[in-house]
Design an enzyme around this catalytic site. Sequence first.
Site, mmCIF file in Angstrom:
data_model
loop_
_atom_site.group_PDB
_atom_site.id
_atom_site.type_symbol
_atom_site.label_atom_id
_atom_site.label_comp_id
_atom_site.label_asym_id
_atom_site.label_seq_id
_atom_site.Cartn_x
_atom_site.Cartn_y
_atom_site.Cartn_z
ATOM 1 N N ASP A 181 33.554 22.401 -35.817
ATOM 2 C CA ASP A 181 32.499 21.387 -35.736
ATOM 3 C C ASP A 181 32.465 20.664 -34.379
ATOM 4 O O ASP A 181 31.459 20.726 -33.674
ATOM 5 C CB ASP A 181 32.614 20.383 -36.883
ATOM 6 C CG ASP A 181 32.374 21.024 -38.246
ATOM 7 O OD1 ASP A 181 33.262 21.764 -38.716
ATOM 8 O OD2 ASP A 181 31.294 20.823 -38.819
ATOM 9 N N SER A 235 28.873 14.815 -38.823
ATOM 10 C CA SER A 235 29.930 13.851 -38.485
ATOM 11 C C SER A 235 30.510 14.157 -37.108
ATOM 12 O O SER A 235 30.711 13.249 -36.298
ATOM 13 C CB SER A 235 31.021 13.830 -39.556
ATOM 14 O OG SER A 235 31.679 15.072 -39.667
HETATM 15 P P1 ADP Z 1 28.711 17.199 -42.168
HETATM 16 O O1 ADP Z 1 29.537 16.870 -40.969
HETATM 17 O O2 ADP Z 1 28.923 18.581 -42.677
HETATM 18 O O3 ADP Z 1 27.263 16.886 -41.990
HETATM 19 P P2 ADP Z 1 30.350 15.150 -43.322
HETATM 20 O O4 ADP Z 1 30.551 14.704 -44.712
HETATM 21 O O5 ADP Z 1 31.506 15.627 -42.559
HETATM 22 O O6 ADP Z 1 29.199 16.267 -43.353
HETATM 23 O O7 ADP Z 1 29.674 13.977 -42.493
HETATM 24 C C1 ADP Z 1 28.596 13.229 -42.985
HETATM 25 C C2 ADP Z 1 28.865 11.765 -42.730
HETATM 26 O O8 ADP Z 1 28.867 11.505 -41.309
HETATM 27 C C3 ADP Z 1 27.803 10.854 -43.269
HETATM 28 O O9 ADP Z 1 28.029 10.547 -44.626
HETATM 29 C C4 ADP Z 1 27.977 9.621 -42.373
HETATM 30 O O10 ADP Z 1 29.087 8.850 -42.785
HETATM 31 C C5 ADP Z 1 28.327 10.240 -41.031
HETATM 32 N N1 ADP Z 1 27.106 10.431 -40.230
HETATM 33 C C6 ADP Z 1 26.564 11.580 -39.805
HETATM 34 N N2 ADP Z 1 25.430 11.372 -39.075
HETATM 35 C C7 ADP Z 1 25.254 10.027 -39.054
HETATM 36 C C8 ADP Z 1 24.271 9.151 -38.478
HETATM 37 N N3 ADP Z 1 23.228 9.621 -37.798
HETATM 38 N N4 ADP Z 1 24.429 7.824 -38.667
HETATM 39 C C9 ADP Z 1 25.480 7.333 -39.356
HETATM 40 N N5 ADP Z 1 26.430 8.116 -39.901
HETATM 41 C C10 ADP Z 1 26.331 9.432 -39.770
HETATM 42 MG MG MG Z 2 31.635 16.840 -40.886
#
Ligand code: ADP
Ligand code: MG
Length: 389
Positions: free
Chosen positions: A175, A131
Amino acid sequence: MMKEEMLRLFEQVFGDQKGVNVYFTPGGVNLLGEHTDYNGGHIVPCSLNIGTYAAARKRTDSRVRFYSQNFDSLGMVESDINHLVYKEEDNWSNYPKGVFWALKNRGYEIPCGMDIVYYGTIPNTSGLSSSASMEVLTVFVCKDLYQLDIDEVQTALIAQCAENEFNGIQDKIMDPFAVAMGKKNYAIFLDTKTLDYEYAPINLDGYKIVIMNSNKRRGLGDSKYNERKEECAEALSKLKKVLPIENLGDLTEELFEKYQNHIGDRILLKRARHAVSENRRTIKAMEALKNNDLQLFGQLINQSGDSLKEDYEMTGKELDVLVETARKQKGVLGARMTGRGFGGCAISIVQEDCVPEFIEKVGKEYREKIGYRADFYVLDIGNGPEILK
Ligand code: ADP
Ligand code: MG
């Protein structure tokens, strides 16, 4: 390579690719310094060679159209720079929308809208900052297309604001910072209190960062996280009566040992001991990296893992099995849980030739003991944000 694919994706979604730029930002992981952020201590994160790509172009009106290849079934999501509100049904696009909102909130001029497509190679919700990667990427794109004067630290703070204030998620500074400040072959040493930072070269020649995903949802993690925060605050208030400190991170191990009896509670003492020792380990780790002493760096990772298990009690069975099994394998410099704990991922540094056997053996033992599979990501430290030329 990725550039052409992103341009093609943009064309598929928006019709043509004239004047479109392509951008990349990495994912990130914390190498050392866990649960030190709210104790005024340091963290040692790095950027990874997986990340998020965007292809984008300005519009002449105020519309913003978002599309992600990772969420293609949701199609295009549309917003307007003059009307940026969080909407449940906008799903993932609330993250980049939050960035536009945070920029405007801080007085940056957004003169027009944008069309933007995303594609990410970071596994979501695994603690590898997907994210933050997408948010930092969006700041980076806006900075370029709207010619905004934003430095890297501001970039991280704007991304964090989008996540915290617009999306209501209490994301830690690790992050966005790891993602925005990342540099190939460097670890970042960040003072979470002042945001002062420094780079340390990390030479992983012949080694890989292997992330082990327990595939266990954090569940307990969030309530325990708040509990630990309170325990540390309580220990700190006891120590403040006898020591002129503001945070547990201000203490050396020697001072802590001398005054620890003033805490007066065995559990609180353990929590505080982790906060103190973990912060000192980040400082020792920086020295180790400056001396190119990867062995010592690995030992510090192990000590951090032990402290998180014994003193902070934030690991749980799944992470314990991963870490203990990892450490038994050939060519492993160190292993520990990373992130908030009670699920999520563990990190290890493994000699490159030993990685296939490592994955096979740890994977097998995990399945046998836990009953479901773990996932493994074999990674390097990657570049920070860049425009793909
Ligand atoms: P982390 O940051 O640990 O990977 P989070 O729950 O904070 O986990 O973030 C994941 C969320 O970020 C996904 O569910 C989505 O909403 C968003 N996200 C991350 N990468 C993408 C992407 N490439 N395209 C669209 N949304 C994304
Ligand atoms: Mg995150």
